[in-house]
Design an enzyme around this catalytic site. Sequence first.
Site, PDB file in Angstrom:
ATOM      1  N   SER A 155       0.833  -1.198   0.000  1.00 36.07           N
ATOM      2  CA  SER A 155       0.000   0.000   0.000  1.00 36.07           C
ATOM      3  C   SER A 155       0.868   1.248   0.000  1.00 36.07           C
ATOM      4  CB  SER A 155      -0.838  -0.034   1.281  1.00 36.07           C
ATOM      5  OG  SER A 155      -1.410   1.208   1.555  1.00 36.07           O
ATOM      6  N   TYR A 168      -1.484  -1.067  10.818  1.00 34.85           N
ATOM      7  CA  TYR A 168      -1.511  -1.560   9.431  1.00 34.85           C
ATOM      8  C   TYR A 168      -0.270  -1.087   8.669  1.00 34.85           C
ATOM      9  CZ  TYR A 168      -3.110  -1.608   4.535  1.00 34.85           C
ATOM     10  OH  TYR A 168      -3.204  -1.793   3.172  1.00 34.85           O
ATOM     11  N   SER A 169       0.014   0.201   8.787  1.00 33.25           N
ATOM     12  CA  SER A 169       1.151   0.789   8.082  1.00 33.25           C
ATOM     13  C   SER A 169       2.469   0.131   8.514  1.00 33.25           C
ATOM     14  CB  SER A 169       1.156   2.282   8.400  1.00 33.25           C
ATOM     15  OG  SER A 169       2.025   2.949   7.568  1.00 33.25           O
ATOM     16  N   ASP A 204     -11.633   0.583  -4.541  1.00 40.69           N
ATOM     17  CA  ASP A 204     -13.058   0.547  -4.162  1.00 40.69           C
ATOM     18  C   ASP A 204     -13.567  -0.824  -3.694  1.00 40.69           C
ATOM     19  OD1 ASP A 204     -13.183  -0.858  -6.525  1.00 40.69           O
ATOM     20  OD2 ASP A 204     -14.599   0.483  -7.522  1.00 40.69           O
TER      21      ASP A 204
END
Length: 280
Positions: A155, A168-169, A204
């Site tokens: 990500s 998460y990061s 999305d």
Amino acid sequence: MACTKYLSNLLFDLAMLKGKRVIITGASSGIGEQMAYQLAKMGSHILITARTEEKLKKVAEKCTELGSASAYYIHGSMDNMTFAKQVVHEAERLFGGLDMLILNHIGYTYFGFFDGDVDHIRKLLEINFLSYATMTVEALPMLKASGGNIVVVSSFAGKVGLPLTVPYSTTKFALDGFFSSLRMEFYHQKVNVSITLCVLSYIDTDTALNTVSRVIQQPAAPKEECAYEIIKGGAMRQREVYYQYEATKIPMLMRDWAPELLEYLVLKNYNVDGLSKNKE
Ligand SMILES: NC(=O)C1=CN([C@@H]2O[C@H](COP(=O)(O)OP(=O)(O)OC[C@H]3O[C@@H](n4cnc5c(N)ncnc54)[C@H](OP(=O)(O)O)[C@@H]3O)[C@@H](O)[C@H]2O)C=CC1
Ligand SMILES: C[C@H](CCC(=O)NCC(=O)O)[C@H]1CC[C@H]2[C@@H]3C(=O)C[C@@H]4C[C@H](O)CC[C@]4(C)[C@H]3CC[C@]12C
């Protein structure tokens, strides 16, 4: 990088994936599910995994309808490293080898200010990072034999610090450290296995829209196109995929040269008043 993308658009041929033996993790929904469908249309052998058996069964049935060479599923949780290894062994049993390992699953985390729970980070690291390393180690002999590909779905939050996704990061940054270092060793050791790290912007999927749409102002990119770009990057042995390019690669250029400007632009995207509504 733009040049690499242009070249791979020219050279990528869907037939490259025909008959290839592929594992896709986190394929019961979202981007993983879409990757399964794209690979099915390309005629690959597919083994999908996630926790929810019912959803996997439906995805595998659709893969068969779409033209996959074969489609299997195995359910279990990636917080269990024995299960992570078992998935790779299942591919060996079913296919007799492996051409592509797509690591895509993530465990549940909260979207909000860091709450001080370090134990949650440890557990999330097991699912989002250690299971990726475990599967890679287990699959390496088969991937060496086939000259195959490892595809790691990461990500923008694994390249740039962002608010509201601290645990998460952390796990996504760990993936970059592990796989970018491993890639360098592969060059040294002449290991013919490619590693593609995918740096995604806001996509999305139901999970992402439900989690962040009240807080993040920018539009989400389509999961179908995202899935296609990931597979293309893996097959073309690209070292990294940036999708969407404008929302990931361009800000990345700012990261080291104008970090304060990037922080300012990122923060402008967040409406933290929407956070309380998320909890309602
Ligand atoms: N959507 C986005 O905006 C972005 C997504 N990404 C990355 O893309 C990837 C896919 O995300 P997305 O499609 O949105 O996510 P989804 O929530 O749609 O899919 C997550 C998948 O992981 C599985 N999963 C969840 N927990 C576990 C577990 N403990 N063990 C095994 N599998 C599990 C889920 O299935 P089940 O619940 O049945 O186990 C599901 O198949 C992730 O790596 C994410 O970090 C990166 C940037 C942006
Ligand atoms: C919206 C984020 C990126 C915004 C940004 O600041 N871009 C730079 C600029 O415009 O200059 C999104 C980047 C990564 C996303 C997150 C992610 O990686 C997946 C998460 C997991 C789960 O599916 C829920 C959604 C995510 C937290 C998701 C949220 C949006 C991003 C932070």
